[in-house]
Design a protein around this motif. Structure first.
Motif, short mmCIF file in Angstrom:
data_model
loop_
_atom_site.label_atom_id
_atom_site.label_comp_id
_atom_site.label_asym_id
_atom_site.label_seq_id
_atom_site.Cartn_x
_atom_site.Cartn_y
_atom_site.Cartn_z
N THR A 140 3.62 7.54 1.83
CA THR A 140 4.06 6.33 2.90
C THR A 140 3.60 5.04 2.50
O THR A 140 2.55 4.51 2.16
CB THR A 140 3.33 6.72 4.09
OG1 THR A 140 3.83 7.96 4.61
CG2 THR A 140 3.79 5.64 5.37
N GLY A 141 4.68 3.94 2.48
CA GLY A 141 4.70 2.71 2.17
C GLY A 141 4.20 1.98 2.88
O GLY A 141 4.75 1.86 4.28
N PHE A 142 3.34 0.91 3.06
CA PHE A 142 3.16 -0.11 3.94
C PHE A 142 2.89 -1.54 3.14
O PHE A 142 2.30 -1.89 2.27
CB PHE A 142 1.69 -0.07 4.62
CG PHE A 142 1.68 1.08 5.62
CD1 PHE A 142 2.22 1.07 6.58
CD2 PHE A 142 1.11 2.14 4.99
CE1 PHE A 142 2.20 2.38 7.46
CE2 PHE A 142 1.12 3.58 5.73
CZ PHE A 142 1.64 3.27 6.91
N LEU A 144 1.01 -1.20 0.02
CA LEU A 144 -0.06 0.13 0.01
C LEU A 144 0.91 1.19 -0.21
O LEU A 144 1.72 1.37 0.84
CB LEU A 144 -0.82 0.12 1.15
CG LEU A 144 -1.66 1.08 1.57
CD1 LEU A 144 -2.74 1.25 0.36
CD2 LEU A 144 -2.37 1.22 2.79
#
Lengths: 304, 304
Positions: B102-104, B91
């Motif tokens: 921001t990465g998840f 994500l």
């Protein structure tokens, strides 16, 4: 049977991250998911308390399939009507180091006119076995503005009282169909009526058609207004925790009280105790049953 | 046919939010998704450049189905082997006001021994039509430590050269199987070899079995080392943007150069130009084709 409606069913997803680095990349340590949406949370609370509930609403796509699977695993009977659109996800990113969470809510899928018509038919059929209906949460795009009002009218024609927990236009139009109880929070009440004073605002909803207005006021408890009387119900101790879960538990208790034919002081005491028991749980739709029993005799209800 | 391998296929999901409120709730304005994973990005770049690619790897669950659907929509032939586990999502939350993301990254699904065996059989069958294989990205849990090395050996037995873009143990063990090219970045190279000097580190991978080591060094371009010679290839202008896309485009160019039998200076110039063309695009797997053509003659390659 208590019929719970969640028009905008959701898949609640939780990402646990050790310490979120914003504006950068993060490895998710663990993921969890369960069926979400306010109506789903109400159904889960009622199911936990041993009530026979059926959940209906709209769900579609692979995400809709997962919602159905989670409901089955939780033992909740669902009569969700399929739609072509993909059901939404609601994501909570839990930051373990900060001890809090950031939420991201996807927009709901668009509902087609024939899908809404199919839902209304299903709802009408389910009313035959319902003793109370609970209508909660936002409607996805494509549901008419008077959608909730139509459902309340159908229920009324079938002799089934309705509890309504919505905001905005759905609340303003919904009250005109004569729900037994509406349960806005203070902000929703002020926004829907334009009145800052909660008693004046609640009375305006009673005048518009609601048989009773119960206002959730966070740590202050509940305010309730009927055409004849007003009450304030205060929690046994200051509460902090998960407010979504608390609101849905309050609605679950109000539906049960309506079904049991309890008097208003008893209903409100029960609703405050069950909300307090839900605030203590991190996941909406869960309640701490021991806390519920403990709190029930400690709520202070006063006629004002 | 160029055979691209993405063992840990992913669904890349993007949430666009007007202005993210961390530690609070956010309405997602729009969502987008496409097939992800480094091998998938390489396949998309090669497909854009007109190469015939087949993508294989492991994908499962509803998320795996969505990955397949997105690949079909992009016109990419896939031979992903089904697994019981649910494929991961990656994500990216784009903050429009902050102008960044921001990465998840969800953890990958566990792969069973019989699923890995089924994949190896599929890979072996696909080798019959392959001219080059490209192996990219992390392996999900359950894939043996020497998994990539086994695949490179199978390719070698079939006379098919392999390009390897992995890190850690997969890189250390992978080079012993004799890949034609390995492409770590500087950090991956240092971590896998324990040498801070990139030339010493690259030479250690050549000694261990890699026919060539190409090191991506961000804005500095590429360093390349073979048993006989060393080159440095510098980009035409300082680059900033999407580094994931740049690395995958570099690998795509190295696979094409290997296939064409080009000399190293030409291969490296092409790889730098294609990386630069990818950095300019926000989505990994896309390249700016005009920029690629413009940059190709401007890269400076020097033997050192």
């Amino acid at each position: 049977m208590i019929l719970c409606v969640t028009l905008n069913a959701a898949l609640d997803v939780t990402y646990v991250v050790d310490q979120v680095r914003w504006h950068s990349g993060n490895r998710v340590v663990s993921t969890a998911e369960h069926a979400g949406g306010k109506g789903t949370n109400v159904a889960r609370v009622l199911h936990t308390l041993g009530e026979y509930v059926v959940l209906t609403g709209l769900a579609g796509g692979g995400t809709g399939d997962r919602i159905r699977r989670h409901l089955a695993a939780a033992g909740i009977t669902e009569e969700l009507v399929p739609i072509v659109g993909e059901s939404r996800r609601t994501l909570a990113v839990v930051d373990e180091a900060a001890g809090d969470a950031t939420g991201f809510w996807e927009p709901g899928p668009a509902v087609r006119a024939d899908e809404w018509a199919a839902f209304v038919r299903r709802f009408h059929r389910l009313l035959a076995d319902a003793t109370v209906v609970v209508l909660s949460g936002s409607a996805p795009p494509g549901v008419p503005d008077d959608g909730y009002a139509s459902l309340i009218s159908l229920a009324g024609d079938a002799g089934v009282p309705a509890v309504l927990d919505v905001s905005g236009a759905a609340l303003r139009i919904g009250v005109t169909a004569g729900p037994a109880v509406v349960k806005p929070n203070r902000e929703e009440l002020a926004a829907a009526t334009g009145h800052g004073d909660p008693w004046i605002a609640a009375d305006s909803l009673v005048s518009a058609g609601a048989a009773a207005v119960v206002v959730s006021a966070g740590a202050e408890g509940l305010l309730a207004s009927t055409p004849q009387r007003r009450w304030v119900a205060r929690p046994p101790e200051p509460l902090s925790g998960n407010p979504t879960g608390a609101g849905d538990a309050c609605v679950a208790a109000l539906a049960r009280g309506l079904l049991a034919g309890n008097g208003w002081p008893e209903r409100l005491a029960d609703a405050v105790a069950l909300s307090a028991a839900a605030v203590l749980r991190p996941v909406a739709g869960e309640v701490d049953r021991d806390a519920y029993r403990r709190f029930r005799d400690l709520v202070h209800v006063e006629e004002v």
